[in-house]
Design an enzyme around this catalytic site. Structure first.
Site, PDB file in Angstrom:
ATOM      1  N   ALA A 416       0.822  -1.212   0.000  1.00 58.01           N
ATOM      2  CA  ALA A 416       0.000   0.000   0.000  1.00 58.01           C
ATOM      3  C   ALA A 416       0.856   1.263   0.000  1.00 58.01           C
ATOM      4  CB  ALA A 416      -0.929  -0.015   1.212  1.00 58.01           C
ATOM      5  N   ASP A 441      10.111  -6.287  -3.938  1.00 61.08           N
ATOM      6  CA  ASP A 441       9.050  -6.899  -3.131  1.00 61.08           C
ATOM      7  C   ASP A 441       8.925  -8.345  -3.580  1.00 61.08           C
ATOM      8  OD1 ASP A 441       6.507  -7.736  -1.975  1.00 61.08           O
ATOM      9  OD2 ASP A 441       6.139  -5.595  -1.631  1.00 61.08           O
ATOM     10  N   ARG A 452      -6.549  -0.984  -1.409  1.00 56.17           N
ATOM     11  CA  ARG A 452      -5.673   0.136  -1.057  1.00 56.17           C
ATOM     12  C   ARG A 452      -4.414   0.199  -1.921  1.00 56.17           C
ATOM     13  NH1 ARG A 452      -5.379  -4.149   1.859  1.00 56.17           N
ATOM     14  NH2 ARG A 452      -3.425  -4.985   2.654  1.00 56.17           N
ATOM     15  N   LYS A 465       4.297  -8.124  -7.343  1.00 57.28           N
ATOM     16  CA  LYS A 465       3.940  -6.740  -7.014  1.00 57.28           C
ATOM     17  C   LYS A 465       4.916  -5.727  -7.628  1.00 57.28           C
ATOM     18  CE  LYS A 465       1.420  -7.312  -2.670  1.00 57.28           C
ATOM     19  NZ  LYS A 465       1.369  -6.967  -1.238  1.00 57.28           N
ATOM     20  N   ASN A 514       6.922  -4.980   8.644  1.00 59.95           N
ATOM     21  CA  ASN A 514       7.400  -5.635   9.859  1.00 59.95           C
ATOM     22  C   ASN A 514       8.625  -4.920  10.404  1.00 59.95           C
ATOM     23  OD1 ASN A 514      10.016  -7.403   9.141  1.00 59.95           O
ATOM     24  ND2 ASN A 514       8.625  -7.388   7.386  1.00 59.95           N
ATOM     25  N   CYS A 569      -0.339 -20.091  30.891  1.00 60.42           N
ATOM     26  CA  CYS A 569      -1.359 -20.766  31.705  1.00 60.42           C
ATOM     27  C   CYS A 569      -2.764 -20.249  31.403  1.00 60.42           C
ATOM     28  CB  CYS A 569      -1.030 -20.608  33.188  1.00 60.42           C
ATOM     29  SG  CYS A 569       0.403 -21.585  33.693  1.00 60.42           S
TER      30      CYS A 569
END
Length: 995
Positions: A416, A441, A452, A465, A514, A569
């Site tokens: 995007a 990419d 988008r 891409k 990321n 837990c």
């Protein structure tokens, strides 16, 4: 989305700003968009109108743009209209957007829309300045003021105190002050049950865990339990009409360092309309006479004001700069204002998020030259040239345009943000000459990208891409030189993106999703001393950070706190929210259909797998080998019926047997050592489930689980629910009896401190029971990677069923498939409006870099939240400075050492140590390269004697046991040093050049 899909929107004016707004609205998914423009395409339009080509000059802008905009979203009809905007024509629209329109038309349309319940957005850009106005009527209902998820917490105590009642929550339950009004509802309260049936109650926050409500004197006494949940209350907002708001304006401040500017620009834009009305044109670029005239007109406008719009003193310099650049048309400014305007349109359609009240003014004057006085551009510098960059040359002159054309930039990511960056690069002429844009990419285009990532179309799905995006922007500006790569950035591609590559760059722009990749690129930019443009979005939130060598800190200099993780837990035994059950279901998926197959195939095909496994700490060797034994021997199916049987038995284990065991260890009425109920606060008391083939959720679990189990063994599955039900009816499921002595850990601390006893006898037994490597030909095990977007692969079917069954165990409200996919698939909300606005700001910083700005105050880091709306800008933080003797150094500094000496031989370790002693008065005590220790003062004498005589590169290859690639021109060494007075000193790293 349903509200948007019932809204017809008119966008008037199809120059750069209008097409940006239309693009974002169409991607958002309204009912229809009508494009209105009576003007023809001109050269200056091409600097920002990305759907116009040179061959379109002289054609109607709306008609040319219609076909290209319609491709963005096949669900949104897009039509062109080229007649005058009559009142009758306007009545068919729910929202009207005006751009590039005269003040008289704004007033006429504004007053008509206000009196007829039509929502209005007016947007305009003039060079480095932008304007936005909203009028959504006198009774706009906002259903969600901030877009944040409502808070929810378990209650630990409710106490009556005379005239009010205090409530203590288990988790932090404090809302942001912007998120008012703040009302809550109660559920599952035991004792004071009257609260469960109350309407939303306003609360008063007393602390992070405590708040108070009204008097509950007449209510029963609280016993235990309960959940408090925030409720978003609709809020009515009243807007003034355009005419009223002109004289009594309310401003949204975009930059608090420019607090006075909105009022000045409010008058300046009116003066521009007066100038246009008088001369039928805008002021000429950088024309002193026109600038003086605009100042005079602005003073006249100010003196005629009767309301709060009147200012005490006009800022003549600001108004002059507005005149100098007003003929300009800049893609980054249009992207920013266009993103904001389109988001306001969506607010108008939906009532979601707080609208802008009511005027917003923005400027980016920092983009102009930093030098005062002599650096003033001339009319000749900025005169039109019948060039596609005329709109930009009008602001910055022709010299900057030449510099932009020479730039060589590396764009990492074509999602995007990457698509928006490439569009802006093409419009501003980056790499439009000798330069080049390299975009990489590794991903292919997916259908979900299309809302988008606007350079892609439905027929591009499955294509790469980077290549597709590069081809798309070539259509926008054929002169851009762009190359698409399909490489991941990281150590594995440093042979491609090597020293020569980075040294040839002028800068890097990140468009990543990321943190790890961002930090890697940040390290590369610091090492090669290249500017880095960093940005990101999360729904309506966006941020921009600019990193400038020797001037600012780097991206990695500051980090966000780590994401809050769910205790083990809680996941295993004590979930209290649907997020817990969904994470548990994701862990189940990995633990049933991926990890066992991976381990089993490694055991069969990798001779060293067993040796590595036995070296694992604690009980891991036994756990891994037990799982391998189950996969290859115990659970290995021979037929589809075996897969169904496995799924049914696993259902029984997870949703009945394990719950029986948990309740055996901790009965419903159990008390803690302090006498409090064990099952209270965040611990929800579960109940076991009884399997039934008539229960759809039970059958969903078995169907999806059996099919996934079959896939992992390379077997054919089935969708025949009737056939599966017959198999299930014939099965005999053994009755479970809870066992004594089973330890269930209550907290993660207890789990970590527990002693792990490994059954060595069982370990040896497993080694003999497991089949040998020769059995590998009998198995076709496949590790299944979770894929949320394929509705036919049973992945989300399993996740939804597994999570909601566990939610039923613990009386947690279930989640539908959509919400489950969002949470389990960790889908990050992304919308085109925020992306466009953020990238507009990024490209303004790019222009400053290309101009060679050197002052830290010239640059702007930015944060925005379009939902509130909120904007925050600040100058970047300077790079922290350290002291080495009398020399200041930062993360951008280092020692440069040439490894090859004059005689052509490489420096030895002894010569390296002597160099630092003689040249820098430093005695090196330790020297490392990466994780390899090359030298230390405590090294054994024999090893030290040998190394001192070796060339530096030979030591590196010997210690690391890796050959240096031919692409490596330099090595990085880290030093620990004493100065000659034997005191520790902190010093920069060393760049050791070998080629």
């Amino acid at each position: 989305m349903k509200r948007m899909q019932s809204s017809n929107v008119l966008v008037s004016g199809l120059r750069g700003l209008g097409v940006e707004i239309a693009k974002n609205i169409i991607l958002g998914g309204v009912k229809s968009v009508t494009l209105h423009d009576q003007g023809q395409a001109e050269w200056r339009d091409l600097s920002s109108q990305f759907y116009l080509r040179e061959e379109d000059l002289g054609k109607n802008r709306a008609e040319v743009s219609q076909t290209r905009l319609a491709e963005l979203n096949s669900y949104v009809p897009v039509v062109a209209y080229t007649e005058a905007l009559t009142d009758d024509y306007l009545t068919q629209f729910q929202v009207v957007v005006l751009t590039n329109s005269p003040l008289e038309e704004q007033q006429r349309v504004g007053d008509f829309c206000h009196s007829n319940g039509i929502k209005l957005v007016i947007a305009d850009t003039r060079g480095l300045f932008g304007q936005l106005f909203c009028d959504f009527g006198e009774e706009m209902l906002v259903i969600d003021t901030n877009g944040e998820q409502p808070l929810s917490a378990m209650i630990s105590m409710i106490t009556k105190v005379s005239t009010f009642t205090t409530i203590q929550a288990v988790e932090v339950f404090k809302s942001h002050p912007c998120f008012s009004p703040y009302s809550v509802i109660f559920t599952e309260v035991q004792g004071m049950t009257e609260l469960n049936s109350c309407q939303p109650i306003e609360i008063k926050t007393l602390g992070p865990y405590t708040f108070s409500i009204c008097d509950t004197t007449g209510f029963s006494d609280y016993v235990r339990g309960g959940i408090v949940s925030q409720v978003k209350m609709p809020q009515k907002v009243a807007f003034k009409s355009f005419t009223t708001s002109m004289t009594e304006p309310e401003f949204v401040v975009t930059d608090f360092a420019k607090f006075e500017r909105p009022g000045q620009l409010h008058l300046g834009f009116q003066a521009l309309h007066s100038y246009q009305r008088k001369h039928s044109r805008l002021p000429k670029p950088w024309c002193q006479a026109d600038g003086e005239e605009l100042v005079s007109l602005a003073k006249e406008v100010n003196s005629s004001q009767t309301g709060s719009a009147k200012v005490d003193e006009l800022d003549d310099k600001l108004i002059k700069k507005l005149a100098f650049v007003s003929a300009g048309d800049l893609a980054p400014i249009n992207a920013f204002i266009g993103g904001l305007a389109a988001q306001e349109v969506m607010k108008a359609c939906t009532g979601k998020f707080m609208p802008m009240m009511q005027w917003l003014y923005f400027d980016a004057l920092e983009c102009l030259s930093e030098e005062e006085g002599g650096a003033m551009l001339t009319e000749e510098d900025c005169a039109p040239r019948n060039s596609r960059y005329d709109g930009q040359i009008a602001v910055f002159g022709s010299q900057l345009q030449e510099e932009l054309a020479k730039q060589r930039y590396f764009l990492v990511g074509a999602g995007a943000i990457g698509c928006e960056l490439l569009k802006n690069f093409a419009m501003i002429g980056l790499a439009g000459g000798e330069g080049e844009v390299i975009v990489t990419d590794m991903d292919t285009i997916e259908k979900s990208n299309l809302n988008r990532q606007f350079l892609f179309r439905p027929w591009d799905v499955t294509k790469m891409k980077s290549e597709t995006a590069a081809a798309a922007v070539k259509q926008m500006n054929p002169s851009i030189r762009i190359t698409g790569h399909q490489n991941r950035v990281g150590p594995e591609t440093e042979r491609v993106y090597d020293d020569d590559f980075f040294e040839s760059l002028h800068g890097v722009a990140n468009a990543l999703d990321n943190v790890d990749a961002r930090m890697y690129m940040d390290r590369r930019c610091v090492y090669y001393r290249k500017p880095l443009l960093e940005s990101g979005t999360l729904g309506t939130k966006g941020n921009v950070q600019v990193v400038i060598p020797f001037l600012t800190e780097s991206y990695s200099s500051s980090q966000d706190p780590p994401e809050k993780s769910i205790p083990i837990c809680t996941l295993k035994n004590f979930p209290n929210a649907i997020e817990h059950t969904l994470q548990w279901a994701r862990d189940e998926f990995e633990g049933l259909f991926k990890q066992p197959s991976e381990n089993a195939m490694q055991y069969l095909t990798d001779a060293k797998f067993l040796e590595r496994t036995l070296k694992l700490p604690g009980a891991q060797p036994l756990e891994v080998l037990e799982a391998v034994y189950k996969s290859l021997v115990i659970d290995c199916p021979r037929s589809w019926a075996d897969c169904v049987t496995w799924a049914r038995h696993h259902w029984q284990c997870q949703y009945s047997n394990n719950i029986h065991q948990l309740l055996h260890n901790f009965p419903p009425e159990q008390l803690t050592s302090s006498g409090a109920p064990f099952w209270s606060g965040p611990k929800r008391c579960p109940h076991p489930l009884e399997f039934s083939t008539s229960n759809n959720l039970h059958m969903d679990y078995v169907m999806s689980g059996a099919n996934l189990f079959a896939q992992s063994y390379g077997m054919q599955g089935s969708t025949d629910r009737v056939g599966v039900a017959k198999i299930l009816d014939s099965l005999s499921v053994p009755t479970f009896v809870p066992r004594s002595g089973v330890k269930i850990h209550v907290s993660d601390q207890e789990l970590q401190s527990a002693n792990v006893n490994v059954d060595d006898n069982r370990l040896e037994e497993l080694k003999t029971l497991l089949p040998g490597p020769e059995a590998s030909s009998h198995f076709k095990l496949t590790a299944i990677d979770f894929e949320k977007d394929d509705d036919s692969n049973f992945h989300m079917d399993f996740i939804v069923a597994a999570s909601n069954l566990r939610a039923e165990n613990y009386n947690i409200p279930p989640a539908d498939r959509h919400k489950s996919k969002l949470i389990a698939g960790k889908i990050i909300p992304a919308i085109a409006t925020t992306t466009a606005a953020v990238v507009g700001l990024v490209c303004l910083e790019l222009i400053k870099i290309v101009q060679g700005h050197k002052k830290v105050e010239s640059f702007k880091n930015g944060f925005m939240n379009l939902a509130l709306p909120f904007f925050g800008f600040s100058e970047p933080i300077s790079a922290p400075s350290h002291k080495y003797y009398d020399i200041d150094w930062s993360l951008w500094d280092r020692f440069e050492v040439k490894g090859l000496q004059a005689n052509g031989e490489e420096m030895t370790l002894r010569q390296f140590l002597d160099y630092f002693k003689n040249e820098h008065q430093l005695e090196i005590t330790m020297l490392s390269q990466g994780v390899s220790m090359l030298y230390s003062f405590f090294m054994p004498a024999a090893k030290l004697k040998e190394r001192l005589l070796l060339p530096m590169t030979e030591i590196v290859t010997k210690v690391s046991k890796k050959k240096l690639g031919k692409h490596v021109k330099a090595l990085v060494f880290e030093l620990c040093c004493n100065d000659l007075t034997e005191e520790d000193v902190e010093v920069p790293y060393v760049r050791y050049t070998i080629r």
